[in-house]
Design a protein around this motif. Structure first.
Motif, PDB file in Angstrom:
ATOM      1  N   ARG A  97      35.825  31.569  53.213  1.00 41.80           N
ATOM      2  CA  ARG A  97      35.678  31.287  51.774  1.00 41.80           C
ATOM      3  C   ARG A  97      36.216  32.485  50.996  1.00 41.80           C
ATOM      4  NH1 ARG A  97      31.805  28.925  54.601  1.00 41.80           N
ATOM      5  NH2 ARG A  97      31.209  26.771  54.063  1.00 41.80           N
ATOM      6  N   VAL A  98      37.202  32.242  50.159  1.00 39.05           N
ATOM      7  CA  VAL A  98      37.873  33.305  49.412  1.00 39.05           C
ATOM      8  C   VAL A  98      37.089  33.566  48.130  1.00 39.05           C
ATOM      9  CG1 VAL A  98      40.007  34.018  48.296  1.00 39.05           C
ATOM     10  CG2 VAL A  98      40.093  32.633  50.389  1.00 39.05           C
ATOM     11  N   LEU A  99      36.593  34.799  47.980  1.00 36.21           N
ATOM     12  CA  LEU A  99      35.821  35.192  46.804  1.00 36.21           C
ATOM     13  C   LEU A  99      36.646  36.124  45.930  1.00 36.21           C
ATOM     14  CD1 LEU A  99      32.412  36.022  48.546  1.00 36.21           C
ATOM     15  CD2 LEU A  99      33.152  33.834  47.603  1.00 36.21           C
ATOM     16  N   ALA A 100      36.376  36.099  44.639  1.00 36.99           N
ATOM     17  CA  ALA A 100      37.009  37.046  43.721  1.00 36.99           C
ATOM     18  C   ALA A 100      36.270  38.388  43.831  1.00 36.99           C
ATOM     19  CB  ALA A 100      36.952  36.527  42.291  1.00 36.99           C
ATOM     20  N   PRO A 101      36.963  39.501  44.083  1.00 39.37           N
ATOM     21  CA  PRO A 101      36.271  40.787  44.218  1.00 39.37           C
ATOM     22  C   PRO A 101      35.770  41.340  42.893  1.00 39.37           C
ATOM     23  CG  PRO A 101      38.637  41.097  44.396  1.00 39.37           C
ATOM     24  CD  PRO A 101      38.408  39.622  44.316  1.00 39.37           C
ATOM     25  N   VAL A 102      36.309  40.857  41.781  1.00 37.39           N
ATOM     26  CA  VAL A 102      35.903  41.328  40.454  1.00 37.39           C
ATOM     27  C   VAL A 102      35.861  40.145  39.498  1.00 37.39           C
ATOM     28  CG1 VAL A 102      36.770  43.705  40.686  1.00 37.39           C
ATOM     29  CG2 VAL A 102      38.319  41.871  39.927  1.00 37.39           C
ATOM     30  N   ASN A 103      35.127  40.317  38.403  1.00 37.67           N
ATOM     31  CA  ASN A 103      35.146  39.315  37.341  1.00 37.67           C
ATOM     32  C   ASN A 103      36.481  39.380  36.601  1.00 37.67           C
ATOM     33  OD1 ASN A 103      32.518  38.582  37.957  1.00 37.67           O
ATOM     34  ND2 ASN A 103      31.622  39.977  36.444  1.00 37.67           N
ATOM     35  N   GLN A 121      49.715  35.518  52.492  1.00 34.87           N
ATOM     36  CA  GLN A 121      50.409  34.788  51.427  1.00 34.87           C
ATOM     37  C   GLN A 121      49.619  34.893  50.125  1.00 34.87           C
ATOM     38  OE1 GLN A 121      51.539  30.767  52.458  1.00 34.87           O
ATOM     39  NE2 GLN A 121      51.373  30.071  50.328  1.00 34.87           N
ATOM     40  N   PRO A 122      50.282  35.153  48.968  1.00 36.13           N
ATOM     41  CA  PRO A 122      49.570  35.225  47.682  1.00 36.13           C
ATOM     42  C   PRO A 122      48.925  33.888  47.336  1.00 36.13           C
ATOM     43  CG  PRO A 122      51.738  36.217  47.501  1.00 36.13           C
ATOM     44  CD  PRO A 122      51.707  35.519  48.819  1.00 36.13           C
ATOM     45  N   LEU A 123      47.677  33.958  46.908  1.00 33.02           N
ATOM     46  CA  LEU A 123      46.928  32.764  46.542  1.00 33.02           C
ATOM     47  C   LEU A 123      46.738  32.643  45.028  1.00 33.02           C
ATOM     48  CD1 LEU A 123      44.112  32.978  49.254  1.00 33.02           C
ATOM     49  CD2 LEU A 123      46.223  31.639  49.365  1.00 33.02           C
ATOM     50  N   ALA A 124      46.315  33.740  44.400  1.00 34.10           N
ATOM     51  CA  ALA A 124      46.038  33.718  42.962  1.00 34.10           C
ATOM     52  C   ALA A 124      46.061  35.145  42.425  1.00 34.10           C
ATOM     53  CB  ALA A 124      44.691  33.068  42.683  1.00 34.10           C
ATOM     54  N   THR A 125      46.287  35.275  41.122  1.00 32.41           N
ATOM     55  CA  THR A 125      46.264  36.577  40.445  1.00 32.41           C
ATOM     56  C   THR A 125      45.181  36.549  39.377  1.00 32.41           C
ATOM     57  OG1 THR A 125      48.625  36.904  40.824  1.00 32.41           O
ATOM     58  CG2 THR A 125      47.590  38.231  39.102  1.00 32.41           C
ATOM     59  N   ILE A 126      44.388  37.633  39.346  1.00 30.95           N
ATOM     60  CA  ILE A 126      43.277  37.729  38.401  1.00 30.95           C
ATOM     61  C   ILE A 126      43.515  38.920  37.469  1.00 30.95           C
ATOM     62  CG2 ILE A 126      40.786  38.099  38.161  1.00 30.95           C
ATOM     63  CD1 ILE A 126      40.418  36.833  40.898  1.00 30.95           C
ATOM     64  N   ASP A 127      43.369  38.672  36.169  1.00 25.43           N
ATOM     65  CA  ASP A 127      43.427  39.733  35.160  1.00 25.43           C
ATOM     66  C   ASP A 127      41.988  40.156  34.878  1.00 25.43           C
ATOM     67  OD1 ASP A 127      43.885  41.448  33.107  1.00 25.43           O
ATOM     68  OD2 ASP A 127      44.988  40.031  31.861  1.00 25.43           O
ATOM     69  N   SER A 128      41.648  41.419  35.249  1.00 27.51           N
ATOM     70  CA  SER A 128      40.247  41.823  35.235  1.00 27.51           C
ATOM     71  C   SER A 128      40.033  43.146  34.510  1.00 27.51           C
ATOM     72  CB  SER A 128      39.721  41.940  36.673  1.00 27.51           C
ATOM     73  OG  SER A 128      38.449  42.514  36.701  1.00 27.51           O
ATOM     74  N   GLY A 129      39.094  43.127  33.550  1.00 23.25           N
ATOM     75  CA  GLY A 129      38.665  44.367  32.932  1.00 23.25           C
ATOM     76  C   GLY A 129      37.839  45.201  33.878  1.00 23.25           C
ATOM     77  N   ASP A 130      37.108  44.568  34.778  1.00 22.26           N
ATOM     78  CA  ASP A 130      36.328  45.311  35.773  1.00 22.26           C
ATOM     79  C   ASP A 130      37.238  46.120  36.687  1.00 22.26           C
ATOM     80  OD1 ASP A 130      34.111  44.202  34.682  1.00 22.26           O
ATOM     81  OD2 ASP A 130      33.667  42.845  36.351  1.00 22.26           O
ATOM     82  N   LEU A 131      38.407  45.559  37.013  1.00 28.73           N
ATOM     83  CA  LEU A 131      39.352  46.299  37.838  1.00 28.73           C
ATOM     84  C   LEU A 131      39.837  47.552  37.109  1.00 28.73           C
ATOM     85  CD1 LEU A 131      41.211  46.653  40.275  1.00 28.73           C
ATOM     86  CD2 LEU A 131      42.842  45.108  39.154  1.00 28.73           C
ATOM     87  N   ALA A 132      40.158  47.406  35.821  1.00 28.05           N
ATOM     88  CA  ALA A 132      40.590  48.567  35.042  1.00 28.05           C
ATOM     89  C   ALA A 132      39.500  49.633  35.014  1.00 28.05           C
ATOM     90  CB  ALA A 132      40.957  48.144  33.624  1.00 28.05           C
ATOM     91  N   GLN A 133      38.246  49.187  34.902  1.00 30.43           N
ATOM     92  CA  GLN A 133      37.136  50.139  34.890  1.00 30.43           C
ATOM     93  C   GLN A 133      37.005  50.829  36.244  1.00 30.43           C
ATOM     94  OE1 GLN A 133      35.048  50.967  32.209  1.00 30.43           O
ATOM     95  NE2 GLN A 133      34.486  52.595  33.643  1.00 30.43           N
ATOM     96  N   ALA A 134      37.168  50.095  37.311  1.00 33.10           N
ATOM     97  CA  ALA A 134      37.052  50.688  38.646  1.00 33.10           C
ATOM     98  C   ALA A 134      38.157  51.710  38.889  1.00 33.10           C
ATOM     99  CB  ALA A 134      37.100  49.583  39.698  1.00 33.10           C
ATOM    100  N   ILE A 135      39.384  51.415  38.425  1.00 28.80           N
ATOM    101  CA  ILE A 135      40.484  52.370  38.587  1.00 28.80           C
ATOM    102  C   ILE A 135      40.229  53.614  37.754  1.00 28.80           C
ATOM    103  CG2 ILE A 135      42.933  52.724  38.132  1.00 28.80           C
ATOM    104  CD1 ILE A 135      43.385  49.795  38.827  1.00 28.80           C
ATOM    105  N   ALA A 136      39.737  53.423  36.523  1.00 20.16           N
ATOM    106  CA  ALA A 136      39.429  54.578  35.665  1.00 20.16           C
ATOM    107  C   ALA A 136      38.328  55.436  36.282  1.00 20.16           C
ATOM    108  CB  ALA A 136      39.021  54.091  34.283  1.00 20.16           C
ATOM    109  N   ILE A 226      36.346  33.943  35.971  1.00 23.85           N
ATOM    110  CA  ILE A 226      35.461  34.191  37.107  1.00 23.85           C
ATOM    111  C   ILE A 226      34.363  35.139  36.655  1.00 23.85           C
ATOM    112  CG2 ILE A 226      35.335  34.983  39.486  1.00 23.85           C
ATOM    113  CD1 ILE A 226      37.137  32.558  39.099  1.00 23.85           C
ATOM    114  N   ASP A 227      33.115  34.628  36.604  1.00 19.22           N
ATOM    115  CA  ASP A 227      31.999  35.478  36.217  1.00 19.22           C
ATOM    116  C   ASP A 227      30.920  35.550  37.297  1.00 19.22           C
ATOM    117  OD1 ASP A 227      31.060  32.939  36.085  1.00 19.22           O
ATOM    118  OD2 ASP A 227      30.359  33.047  34.011  1.00 19.22           O
ATOM    119  N   ASN A 228      31.204  34.938  38.464  1.00 18.00           N
ATOM    120  CA  ASN A 228      30.273  34.988  39.592  1.00 18.00           C
ATOM    121  C   ASN A 228      31.071  35.283  40.850  1.00 18.00           C
ATOM    122  OD1 ASN A 228      28.270  34.717  41.484  1.00 18.00           O
ATOM    123  ND2 ASN A 228      27.861  32.548  41.077  1.00 18.00           N
ATOM    124  N   THR A 229      31.004  36.515  41.303  1.00 16.34           N
ATOM    125  CA  THR A 229      31.812  36.921  42.458  1.00 16.34           C
ATOM    126  C   THR A 229      31.220  36.450  43.788  1.00 16.34           C
ATOM    127  OG1 THR A 229      30.649  39.049  42.490  1.00 16.34           O
ATOM    128  CG2 THR A 229      32.725  38.945  41.260  1.00 16.34           C
TER     129      THR A 229
END
Length: 384
Positions: A97-103, A121-136, A226-229
């Protein structure tokens, strides 16, 4: 002839005619004109059968004797079977089951339900503010670690020269340890996010297929937020090997043994039998249906088995000696099966039996002893 004599003769004739009519009514014309004694044909007429309590006797001269055939019940070495319904399911060990790692919001979806995918193989692309926060957070942790490392190096040099108290050196060491711990936490977070994914910027992450397989469930679409990882976006199943899951009734569990052979039939291929063997017997009996889940594994390189297909599964018991009778010997009364057993010459008694299965044109029954003589043809004449 005088008028009185004529009248007397007429009266005599009318009396004779009336007597003859009465005889016709009481005896019947066939008995009068044939000359047979009344009741003679009735004495020669034989009833087809006679009931004596719970037995039926076929008397000598009954036409039933030429239609009823009696033979002994046979004992044969047979393997009983049970047929139960089943369905084709994915192997849980080959399902991810493929889960989104971030909202975030799904900005691109590269697959559809039923697509075959390859690992990576690429499945989907997610634009995430949580990812930006994690990188920061990771960048700040790296900067803090570099700063505290420099401060620790200076404090160590000053302490060796005698220009810094030990307490200040210990504080510098503690600051550095905290900074490195925070850096490890931030980097670990990025590693989890990047597992089976690729960071393509400060905000975007691309999810990749973790295994080869088929998209068997898809619960997202472009633009979906995606709001439920913990909820899967999609499910990938490798269908090169699948399960056929049979629902076995509680009373038939004696037929199910691990590693025993089974035959599976699919509705899509009614003329084809798929041999297999029992691999998993669930230890949990479903409380509502009183059925047990039994799973048989099949290799599926050509995709013949498709998920959710209906199947029938036949289980076999080890060979044993059982009583068999021809199907024509079985009579039905009030939804119960029975046979007529010969208890004396041409005397029969109904005996309830329980049919179990049909094998080679015969029916395996319980409740009957081998060698007992039963009506195998013509029993319908007695079945009233």
């Amino acid at each position: 002839m005088s008028q009185r004599q004529t009248l007397a003769a007429a009266i005599t004739a009318l009396s004779a005619l009336a007597l003859f009519a009465a005889l016709l009514y009481l005896v019947g014309p066939e008995r009068i004109f044939s000359g047979k004694e009344p009741g003679a044909s009735d004495r020669r007429r034989t009833p087809p059968f006679v009931r004596k309590g719970d037995t039926v006797f076929i008397p000598d001269g009954s036409p039933y004797r030429s239609h009823i055939v009696v033979a002994p019940a046979e004992l044969r070495n047979v393997s009983l079977s049970r047929v139960v319904p089943g369905t084709v399911e994915a192997d849980p060990a080959r399902t991810v089951r493929v889960l989104a790692p971030v909202n975030g919001r799904v900005s691109e979806l590269n697959v559809e339900l039923g697509d075959n995918v390859k690992k990576g193989q690429p499945l989907a692309t997610i634009d995430s503010g949580d990812l930006a926060q994690a990188i920061a957070d990771a960048e700040k942790a790296r900067a803090a670690a570099r700063l505290t490392k420099s401060a620790l190096d200076r404090a160590t040099g000053l302490n060796k020269a005698g220009g810094l108290a030990m307490r200040d050196l210990e504080q510098a060491q503690n600051d550095y340890l905290q900074a490195t711990s925070e850096l490890k936490r931030a980097e670990a977070r990025l590693e989890v996010i990047g597992d089976n994914s690729k960071l393509t910027g400060q905000r975007k992450i691309t999810l990749n297929a973790p295994i080869d397989g088929t998209i068997t469930a898809l619960d997202t679409a472009p633009g979906d937020f995606i709001d439920n990882t913990t909820a899967p976006m999609m499910t990938i199943s490798n269908l090169d090997r699948v399960w056929v899951t049979a629902s076995v009734r509680e009373k038939d569990l004696s037929f199910v043994k691990k590693e025993e052979r089974v035959e599976v039939s699919l509705v899509a291929y009614p003329d084809k039998k798929f041999p297999g063997k029992v691999e998993i017997i669930s230890q949990l009996l479903e409380a509502d249906t009183r059925r047990n889940k039994v799973r048989i594994a099949f290799d599926n390189p050509n995709g013949i088995f498709k998920l959710n297909m209906f199947a029938t599964v036949r289980f076999f018991s080890p060979p044993s000696k059982r009583v068999v009778v021809p199907p024509s010997a079985l009579m039905m009364v009030n939804d119960e099966s029975s046979v007529f057993v010969e208890v004396a010459p041409w005397t029969f008694k109904r005996k309830p039996v329980e049919p179990e299965t049909d094998i080679e044109g015969l029916t395996v029954v319980s409740g009957l002893n081998a060698g007992q003589k039963i009506v195998v043809r013509g029993g319908i004449l007695l079945n009233d």
